[in-house]
Design a protein around this motif. Structure first.
Motif, PDB file in Angstrom:
ATOM      1  N   ALA A 204       0.841  -1.205   0.000  1.00 51.72           N
ATOM      2  CA  ALA A 204       0.000   0.000   0.000  1.00 51.72           C
ATOM      3  C   ALA A 204       0.874   1.252   0.000  1.00 51.72           C
ATOM      4  O   ALA A 204       0.500   2.276  -0.563  1.00 51.72           O
ATOM      5  N   PHE A 205       2.035   1.172   0.627  1.00 54.16           N
ATOM      6  CA  PHE A 205       2.996   2.300   0.613  1.00 54.16           C
ATOM      7  C   PHE A 205       3.543   2.535  -0.788  1.00 54.16           C
ATOM      8  O   PHE A 205       3.766   3.664  -1.184  1.00 54.16           O
ATOM      9  N   VAL A 206       3.818   1.462  -1.506  1.00 49.89           N
ATOM     10  CA  VAL A 206       4.456   1.601  -2.825  1.00 49.89           C
ATOM     11  C   VAL A 206       3.436   1.452  -3.957  1.00 49.89           C
ATOM     12  O   VAL A 206       3.792   1.104  -5.076  1.00 49.89           O
ATOM     13  N   HIS A 207       2.194   1.753  -3.663  1.00 48.26           N
ATOM     14  CA  HIS A 207       1.154   1.729  -4.699  1.00 48.26           C
ATOM     15  C   HIS A 207       1.544   2.741  -5.773  1.00 48.26           C
ATOM     16  O   HIS A 207       1.939   3.868  -5.451  1.00 48.26           O
TER      17      HIS A 207
ATOM     18  N   ALA B 143      -1.264   4.513   0.869  1.00 47.13           N
ATOM     19  CA  ALA B 143      -1.553   4.689   2.293  1.00 47.13           C
ATOM     20  C   ALA B 143      -0.757   5.859   2.854  1.00 47.13           C
ATOM     21  O   ALA B 143       0.307   6.209   2.348  1.00 47.13           O
ATOM     22  N   THR B 144      -1.280   6.432   3.908  1.00 43.63           N
ATOM     23  CA  THR B 144      -0.522   7.435   4.649  1.00 43.63           C
ATOM     24  C   THR B 144       0.242   6.698   5.749  1.00 43.63           C
ATOM     25  O   THR B 144      -0.060   5.546   6.073  1.00 43.63           O
ATOM     26  N   VAL B 145       1.199   7.363   6.330  1.00 41.92           N
ATOM     27  CA  VAL B 145       1.965   6.751   7.419  1.00 41.92           C
ATOM     28  C   VAL B 145       1.044   6.437   8.600  1.00 41.92           C
ATOM     29  O   VAL B 145       1.140   5.370   9.210  1.00 41.92           O
TER      30      VAL B 145
ATOM     31  N   ALA C 102       0.442   2.700  10.205  1.00 39.17           N
ATOM     32  CA  ALA C 102       0.714   2.400  11.612  1.00 39.17           C
ATOM     33  C   ALA C 102      -0.492   1.711  12.244  1.00 39.17           C
ATOM     34  O   ALA C 102      -0.341   0.732  12.989  1.00 39.17           O
ATOM     35  N   ARG C 103      -1.681   2.177  11.927  1.00 42.75           N
ATOM     36  CA  ARG C 103      -2.896   1.560  12.465  1.00 42.75           C
ATOM     37  C   ARG C 103      -3.068   0.140  11.930  1.00 42.75           C
ATOM     38  O   ARG C 103      -3.479  -0.753  12.660  1.00 42.75           O
ATOM     39  N   ILE C 104      -2.731  -0.068  10.658  1.00 41.15           N
ATOM     40  CA  ILE C 104      -2.840  -1.408  10.068  1.00 41.15           C
ATOM     41  C   ILE C 104      -1.871  -2.359  10.757  1.00 41.15           C
ATOM     42  O   ILE C 104      -2.233  -3.466  11.145  1.00 41.15           O
ATOM     43  N   LEU C 105      -0.626  -1.921  10.915  1.00 39.58           N
ATOM     44  CA  LEU C 105       0.392  -2.773  11.526  1.00 39.58           C
ATOM     45  C   LEU C 105       0.065  -3.122  12.969  1.00 39.58           C
ATOM     46  O   LEU C 105       0.412  -4.200  13.449  1.00 39.58           O
TER      47      LEU C 105
ATOM     48  N   PRO D 112      -8.252  -2.752   9.313  1.00 40.46           N
ATOM     49  CA  PRO D 112      -8.086  -3.928   8.432  1.00 40.46           C
ATOM     50  C   PRO D 112      -6.939  -3.729   7.436  1.00 40.46           C
ATOM     51  O   PRO D 112      -6.535  -2.605   7.140  1.00 40.46           O
ATOM     52  N   LEU D 113      -6.457  -4.848   6.924  1.00 42.31           N
ATOM     53  CA  LEU D 113      -5.413  -4.797   5.904  1.00 42.31           C
ATOM     54  C   LEU D 113      -5.905  -3.999   4.704  1.00 42.31           C
ATOM     55  O   LEU D 113      -7.105  -3.964   4.430  1.00 42.31           O
ATOM     56  N   PRO D 114      -4.988  -3.360   3.996  1.00 44.00           N
ATOM     57  CA  PRO D 114      -5.403  -2.588   2.828  1.00 44.00           C
ATOM     58  C   PRO D 114      -5.980  -3.504   1.750  1.00 44.00           C
ATOM     59  O   PRO D 114      -5.590  -4.662   1.628  1.00 44.00           O
ATOM     60  N   LEU D 115      -6.913  -2.962   1.010  1.00 44.40           N
ATOM     61  CA  LEU D 115      -7.462  -3.702  -0.124  1.00 44.40           C
ATOM     62  C   LEU D 115      -6.521  -3.478  -1.296  1.00 44.40           C
ATOM     63  O   LEU D 115      -6.418  -2.378  -1.826  1.00 44.40           O
TER      64      LEU D 115
END
Length: 127
Positions: free
Chosen positions: A83-86, A93-95, A99-102, A107-110
C-alpha cells in the motif's frame, strides 16, 4: 532510482505521499534483503508486486531470517508496504494509516490482484 515514486520520476514534482513511497522501499529492503534496484535492473517494489500477483508474497522474506518470524505478521507488514508503494499516489496509504494497520487497529489494505499501471496527469495543465 528505486526509491523514487512514479509521480516523481515522470513529472519531477513530488506529492505529499512521495515520502511514503520512499519509506516503503526502505522497509522492502529490510524485509527482502534486496537493494532498491538490483544489478540486473530488477526494482524491488516491482518484484514484490509480481510475487503478490502470483500468490507468493511471503516468499519475498529474506532467507537470512531463516523463517524466524511470525508468518502472519510478515504478510501483514508486506501487504501494508505494498500500500505504501502503490503506483497511484492517490491510493497510497498514509503513514498514520499504515501504523494503524500494523497495530491491527485497521483492516489490511485492499490491494488489487495485479499491480496497477502508472497513470499520470500533467501537474500544470496546458494554457
Amino acid at each position: 532510482m528505486g526509491y523514487l515514486a512514479p509521480e516523481d520520476v515522470y513529472s519531477g514534482v513530488p506529492t505529499v505521499k512521495t515520502d511514503v513511497y520512499n519509506f516503503g522501499v526502505v522497509v522492502l529492503e529490510v524485509a527482502t534483503g534486496r537493494k532498491p534496484v538490483e544489478d540486473d535492473g530488477t526494482v524491488v517494489a516491482d518484484w514484490v508486486w509480481s510475487m503478490w500477483e502470483n500468490g507468493k508474497l511471503i516468499e519475498v522474506a529474506d532467507l537470512r531470517y531463516m523463517g524466524k518470524f511470525d508468518m502472519e505478521e510478515m504478510e501483514r507488514m508486506l501487504m501494508t508496504v505494498l500500500a505504501f508503494v502503490h503506483p497511484n499516489h492517490v491510493k497510497r496509504a498514509t503513514v498514520k494509516e499504515a501504523a494503524r494497520i500494523l497495530k491491527g487497529k485497521t483492516p489490511l489494505p485492499l490491494l488489487p490482484l495485479r499491480k496497477p499501471r502508472v497513470s499520470l496527469r500533467p501537474v500544470f495543465p496546458d494554457d
